[in-house]
Design an enzyme around this catalytic site. Structure first.
Site, PDB file in Angstrom:
ATOM      1  N   LYS A 292       0.754  -1.474  -9.881  1.00  0.00           N
ATOM      2  CA  LYS A 292       1.832  -0.545  -8.810  1.00  0.00           C
ATOM      3  C   LYS A 292       2.645  -1.737  -8.613  1.00  0.00           C
ATOM      4  CE  LYS A 292      -1.103   1.257  -5.801  1.00  0.00           C
ATOM      5  NZ  LYS A 292      -1.843   1.556  -4.539  1.00  0.00           N
ATOM      6  N   ARG A 293       2.314  -3.435  -8.725  1.00  0.00           N
ATOM      7  CA  ARG A 293       2.887  -4.237  -8.991  1.00  0.00           C
ATOM      8  C   ARG A 293       4.227  -4.567 -10.074  1.00  0.00           C
ATOM      9  NH1 ARG A 293      -0.467  -4.850  -5.502  1.00  0.00           N
ATOM     10  NH2 ARG A 293      -1.894  -4.668  -6.825  1.00  0.00           N
TER      11      ARG A 293
END
Ligand code: GLU
Length: 485
Positions: free
Chosen positions: A257-258
């Site tokens: 996600k990052r």
């Protein structure tokens, strides 16, 4: 008779949804649609420090944009709501109390420092880390003492000795020895529930039959099963699990996600079509048994079975996704292509959206449909048609207008000025006979100069068609202006 299938997608929106989440959502949706079951969408927002309203809305919008419609969940409602965990806190508190009453769970008063000291000692002794059961069987005096110290207890689930085995639809039987599944926290000291409690309670209460999710959650399964048991659920009623293999990056790194580049918002802004993303992700780790590269949403719902999901990680390949996106753009009707392109053109400031501009865009789009792979390329391709006071913009382009090209441009001007019919055929005929046949130039040299002069770029839609759309007056004015450089 078997129960009707209900599959859920339950993201924790602590950031934009990424490729891995979306592939899970897509498989969940496809399985629900294939079986004629229900697709439930739940927001797991108990981590209030990381989940924001914007991310929740973005998750909802992303699913809608992809066309993954849900039957129960935010906005559409349903009989098992609310579908935001933050609105179900009372339910989790009741279950936690029940588990305490049943002695399935207990209050644990250990402080963070004490837990850290235990971990430290476990590391030193080279034993598996985890809660050591310190508060499992506290006496009334010990409890009174901790309370007098003002300690706020967490609620911990008691893991029995032995192990948990469950059948995973993708991996077969999976076993966990409870030596490696220590007693775990259900409720924090401040009363907020943890994921394991909320997810298990909701799956049971919302009557979920199938949990298809990422394999990063495999190790949480024995804990969830423990919660089902404490809830009094018979084994035959546990949801069926299927843990989907990771989607890896090209470099074999895990997509996360990052990593901003893999958020779906990024793909949307680049101009990928939802259909291309779904098509590509559907075939990332699943295939219907042939080596097809294209699958429509309809085919996916017809063909999707969990048995055909591969058990090894899938590798994300941007080039493949781009190629599929190009195919999907080419397959659009001009009206669809127009609808998709207009927001990109207005956002880039190329058009303001007048009917006249839109009509011109519609005429120009067929010229570029074969040439682009992403919608974000449209503004740069069509900008030349809309700039008012045309200047050859960049130095590098201006440099190309040298003496040789000026000869080309002078001759072009001379041939084009008398044309009474201005269309791509007449323009092409005039330029070919003069520049190629008379002057003996190579097409790349001859037309390259005219292209730069009229469109301001070395890359443009087909030249003669571009000039036709631009119109005679503007075309000649731009060639004259280039001669002044
Ligand atoms: N909310 C969890 C997450 O986003 C997934 C829950 C589940 O699928 O069990 O990681």
């Amino acid at each position: 008779m078997s129960k009707p299938v209900k599959v859920r997608f339950a993201p924790s929106p602590t950031g934009d949804l990424h490729v891995g989440n979306i592939r899970t959502a897509l498989f969940d949706w496809a399985y629900a649609r294939h079986t004629g079951g229900t697709f439930l969408f739940r927001i797991e927002d108990t981590d209030t420090t990381r989940v924001t309203d914007e991310y929740i809305q973005a998750a909802i919008d992303t699913l809608k944009w992809l066309g993954l419609n849900w039957d129960e969940g935010p906005e559409v409602g349903g009989d098992n709501g609310p579908y935001l965990q933050s609105q179900r806190l009372g339910i989790y508190a009741e279950w936690a109390k029940k588990f305490l009453d049943q002695k399935d769970a207990y209050h644990c008063y250990c402080s963070a420092d004490e837990l850290e000291a235990v971990r430290e000692a476990q590391r030193a002794a080279n034993v598996a880390p985890g809660y050591n059961g310190h508060c499992r069987d506290l006496s009334a005096e010990q409890i009174a003492e901790f309370q007098a110290e003002g300690r706020l207890p967490v609620v911990r689930m008691r893991m029995p000795d032995g192990g948990t085995t469950f059948n995973d639809l993708i991996r077969g039987d999976v076993s966990f020895d409870h030596k490696f599944v220590p007693d775990f926290v259900l409720v924090r000291g401040d009363g907020s529930p943890l994921y394991t409690l909320a997810v298990a309670v909701d799956d049971v209460m919302m009557k979920v039959t199938h949990v298809l999710r990422g394999e990063d959650l495999l190790s949480s399964t024995p804990r969830q099963i423990r919660v089902y048991q404490a809830m009094g659920l018979a084994e035959a009623d546990y949801p069926v699990f299927a843990h989907l293999p990771f989607v890896m990056g090209q470099d074999n790194a895990k997509l996360s996600k990052r990593n901003g580049e893999v958020s779906i918002a990024w793909y949307r802004d680049k101009g990928f079509l939802p259909e291309a993303i779904c098509n590509y992700l559907a075939l990332l780790g699943w295939s219907p048994g042939d080596d097809r590269e294209n699958v429509t949403m309809k085919e996916l719902t017809e063909l999707f079975t969990v048995e055909k999901v591969h058990s090894s990680p899938a590798r994300f390949d941007m080039k493949k996704l781009e190629a599929i996106n190009g195919d999907k753009i080419r397959a659009l009707t001009i009206d669809e292509f127009l609808d998709w392109s207009l927001p990109f053109l207005t956002k880039a400031g190329v058009i303001s959206g007048t009917a006249e501009e839109i009509a011109l865009v519609k005429q120009a789009l067929p010229l570029i449909q074969e040439r682009i792979i992403m919608l974000s390329e449209v503004p740069a391709m069509l900008k030349f048609l809309f700039v008012k006071d045309f200047v050859v913009e960049t130095d590098s382009v201006a440099k190309i207008i040298d003496d040789a090209s000026k000869a080309v441009l002078n001759r072009s001007l001379k041939e084009l000025a008398p044309l009474t019919t201005w269309n791509h055929d007449s323009i092409e005929a005039a330029l070919r006979s003069s520049l190629i046949e008379d002057m003996g130039l190579k097409p790349r040299i001859a037309f390259g100069a005219v292209r730069i002069a009229t469109t301001g770029s070395t890359i443009s839609p087909p030249l003669f068609e571009s000039m036709e759309l631009l119109g005679k007056e503007a075309s000649l004015a731009r060639i004259s202006a280039a001669l002044e450089l």
